[in-house]
Every structure is written in C-alpha cells, then in structure tokens.
Design a protein around this motif. Sequence first.
Motif, PDB file in Angstrom:
ATOM      1  N   ASP A  13       0.804  -1.237  -0.030  1.00 42.78           N
ATOM      2  CA  ASP A  13       0.024   0.036  -0.154  1.00 42.78           C
ATOM      3  C   ASP A  13       1.008   1.146   0.103  1.00 42.78           C
ATOM      4  OD1 ASP A  13      -1.776   2.028   0.495  1.00 42.78           O
ATOM      5  OD2 ASP A  13      -2.725   1.302   2.121  1.00 42.78           O
ATOM      6  N   ALA A  14       1.073   1.718  -1.152  1.00 42.49           N
ATOM      7  CA  ALA A  14       2.068   3.086  -1.444  1.00 42.49           C
ATOM      8  C   ALA A  14       1.331   4.295  -0.634  1.00 42.49           C
ATOM      9  CB  ALA A  14       2.140   3.228  -2.888  1.00 42.49           C
ATOM     10  N   SER A  15       0.132   4.233  -0.332  1.00 38.33           N
ATOM     11  CA  SER A  15      -0.410   5.601   0.627  1.00 38.33           C
ATOM     12  C   SER A  15      -0.034   5.380   1.904  1.00 38.33           C
ATOM     13  CB  SER A  15      -1.978   5.437   0.270  1.00 38.33           C
ATOM     14  OG  SER A  15      -2.547   4.412   0.914  1.00 38.33           O
ATOM     15  N   PHE A  16       0.571   4.373   2.296  1.00 33.46           N
ATOM     16  CA  PHE A  16       1.076   4.283   3.763  1.00 33.46           C
ATOM     17  C   PHE A  16       2.650   4.340   3.894  1.00 33.46           C
ATOM     18  CE2 PHE A  16       2.338   1.965   7.669  1.00 33.46           C
ATOM     19  CZ  PHE A  16       1.530   2.346   8.443  1.00 33.46           C
ATOM     20  N   ASN A  17       2.802   5.513   4.210  1.00 28.98           N
ATOM     21  CA  ASN A  17       4.423   6.002   4.351  1.00 28.98           C
ATOM     22  C   ASN A  17       4.843   6.468   5.747  1.00 28.98           C
ATOM     23  OD1 ASN A  17       6.909   6.682   3.879  1.00 28.98           O
ATOM     24  ND2 ASN A  17       6.395   8.368   2.445  1.00 28.98           N
ATOM     25  N   PRO A  18       5.502   5.291   6.311  1.00 27.14           N
ATOM     26  CA  PRO A  18       6.301   5.580   7.606  1.00 27.14           C
ATOM     27  C   PRO A  18       7.468   6.200   7.626  1.00 27.14           C
ATOM     28  CG  PRO A  18       6.197   3.289   6.937  1.00 27.14           C
ATOM     29  CD  PRO A  18       5.676   3.877   5.749  1.00 27.14           C
ATOM     30  N   SER A  19       7.759   6.916   6.481  1.00 27.32           N
ATOM     31  CA  SER A  19       8.972   7.420   6.492  1.00 27.32           C
ATOM     32  C   SER A  19      10.353   6.718   6.747  1.00 27.32           C
ATOM     33  CB  SER A  19       9.103   8.556   7.141  1.00 27.32           C
ATOM     34  OG  SER A  19      10.072   9.539   7.141  1.00 27.32           O
ATOM     35  N   SER A  20      11.074   7.266   7.539  1.00 27.27           N
ATOM     36  CA  SER A  20      12.345   6.184   8.041  1.00 27.27           C
ATOM     37  C   SER A  20      11.967   5.006   8.874  1.00 27.27           C
ATOM     38  CB  SER A  20      13.319   7.068   8.642  1.00 27.27           C
ATOM     39  OG  SER A  20      12.710   7.714   9.983  1.00 27.27           O
ATOM     40  N   GLY A  21      10.547   4.910   9.158  1.00 24.70           N
ATOM     41  CA  GLY A  21      10.200   3.984  10.248  1.00 24.70           C
ATOM     42  C   GLY A  21      10.993   3.711  11.518  1.00 24.70           C
ATOM     43  N   ALA A  22      11.013   2.514  12.216  1.00 24.56           N
ATOM     44  CA  ALA A  22      11.391   2.409  13.248  1.00 24.56           C
ATOM     45  C   ALA A  22      12.969   1.957  13.156  1.00 24.56           C
ATOM     46  CB  ALA A  22      10.689   1.036  13.908  1.00 24.56           C
ATOM     47  N   ASP A  23      13.722   2.286  14.259  1.00 23.71           N
ATOM     48  CA  ASP A  23      15.129   1.913  14.064  1.00 23.71           C
ATOM     49  C   ASP A  23      15.617   0.812  14.908  1.00 23.71           C
ATOM     50  OD1 ASP A  23      14.772   2.707  16.703  1.00 23.71           O
ATOM     51  OD2 ASP A  23      16.855   3.690  17.127  1.00 23.71           O
ATOM     52  N   GLY A  24      14.361  -0.096  15.151  1.00 19.64           N
ATOM     53  CA  GLY A  24      14.729  -1.725  15.982  1.00 19.64           C
ATOM     54  C   GLY A  24      13.629  -2.183  15.631  1.00 19.64           C
ATOM     55  N   ASP A  25      13.475  -3.507  16.078  1.00 19.03           N
ATOM     56  CA  ASP A  25      12.304  -4.351  15.799  1.00 19.03           C
ATOM     57  C   ASP A  25      11.027  -3.866  16.263  1.00 19.03           C
ATOM     58  OD1 ASP A  25      14.136  -6.290  14.826  1.00 19.03           O
ATOM     59  OD2 ASP A  25      14.307  -7.322  16.755  1.00 19.03           O
ATOM     60  N   VAL A  26       9.842  -4.006  15.552  1.00 19.30           N
ATOM     61  CA  VAL A  26       8.680  -4.063  15.660  1.00 19.30           C
ATOM     62  C   VAL A  26       8.075  -5.354  16.177  1.00 19.30           C
ATOM     63  CG1 VAL A  26       6.220  -3.320  14.918  1.00 19.30           C
ATOM     64  CG2 VAL A  26       8.428  -1.775  14.508  1.00 19.30           C
ATOM     65  N   LEU A  27       7.347  -5.591  17.433  1.00 21.01           N
ATOM     66  CA  LEU A  27       7.006  -6.917  17.698  1.00 21.01           C
ATOM     67  C   LEU A  27       5.414  -6.881  17.931  1.00 21.01           C
ATOM     68  CD1 LEU A  27       9.714  -7.571  20.174  1.00 21.01           C
ATOM     69  CD2 LEU A  27       9.660  -8.574  17.940  1.00 21.01           C
ATOM     70  N   ALA A  28       4.850  -5.637  18.007  1.00 19.17           N
ATOM     71  CA  ALA A  28       3.296  -5.580  18.361  1.00 19.17           C
ATOM     72  C   ALA A  28       2.724  -4.552  17.609  1.00 19.17           C
ATOM     73  CB  ALA A  28       3.207  -5.224  19.893  1.00 19.17           C
TER      74      ALA A  28
END
Length: 166
Positions: A13-28
């Motif tokens: 889904d290209a409309s969802f843009n978290p930019s640089s996102g998270a710098d570590g694991d996403v678990l939840a």
Amino acid sequence: RRIARFNPDGSLDASFNPSSGADGDVLALALQPDGKVLVGGWFNYVNDVARSRIARLNADGSLDASFNPGSGANSGIDAIGIQSDGKVVIGGFFGTVNGVSRNRVARLNSDGGLDTSFNPGSGPDHDVISIAVEATGKVLIGGRFTRVNGVARNRIARLNADGTLD
C-alpha cells in the motif's frame, strides 16, 4: 524500515508511508478504530523522533505527535491491547514506564502518558507476550510468567480494570 501496510491483494500500500520507520524491531501492532496504528517493540526512534518502544502512527503512516509516551518503556514491548475508552495496555519485558515502576504490564492514557490509576503491583515475574482486553475492562495477559503480584499464575492471568490481579 520495519513497518509497512499491504492491500487486500497482498501488494504494498503506497499510500501508507512511515518515512524512516522504526530503528529497531517492531513486535506488536494494534489498530485503533480511527485507523491509527500503535506499534511496540525494541526501538528508540520512529520517523527520526524519539519514541522509546511505543509509538502511534496516523492512518497514512506518519508519526502521530499527539501520542507522546515520554521516556517510554525501559525495555521491549511485546503486546498491545486497546480498551474501549482509548487507553492502551502494554506488555513486555520492561520494568519501568516513564520512570515509574511497572513490571511487564502497564496502561497508557490515549495521549501516551502513563495511567497511574492502573497499578499491577509487583506484576508478572517474567515477560508478557499477549494481551486481550475484555469488554468489562478486565485484561487477560499471557506470557512466560509463573507468578503475578506474588500469586501463582502459570502463564495466564486476568487483571481487574485497576491492574490488580483478579
């Protein structure tokens, strides 16, 4: 980085843009009724903004600045549950949230601040990896613990709406 959304057909889904996102694991992950997404894990930054282990994204993937967890959890968040009033129950391996002792389970207000009216006492003796919120406000927790607030509870327990063991 570490956060994406897919269309029903499995395409990105290209409309969802978290930019640089998270710098570590996403678990939840937890989806709020308004389309915002709570993310928890082992990260310190989301979209280059300090967010210790929990953040909320807007429906388009941008960071929701109105959700500010302060110093956040001091260790990983493995589970997130959303209550009908918008409060957020978190579980993991942390010992403090915003500098306040909250062993492995805590509740945040809808703005990300610690809800001090939810107090699990000494809490579980090991990490919480699953949370389910009941319509009554009670919270089911599951994980690697064998005791909750000093009482034997083998890997599953229910907490009252104030955080005490049911």
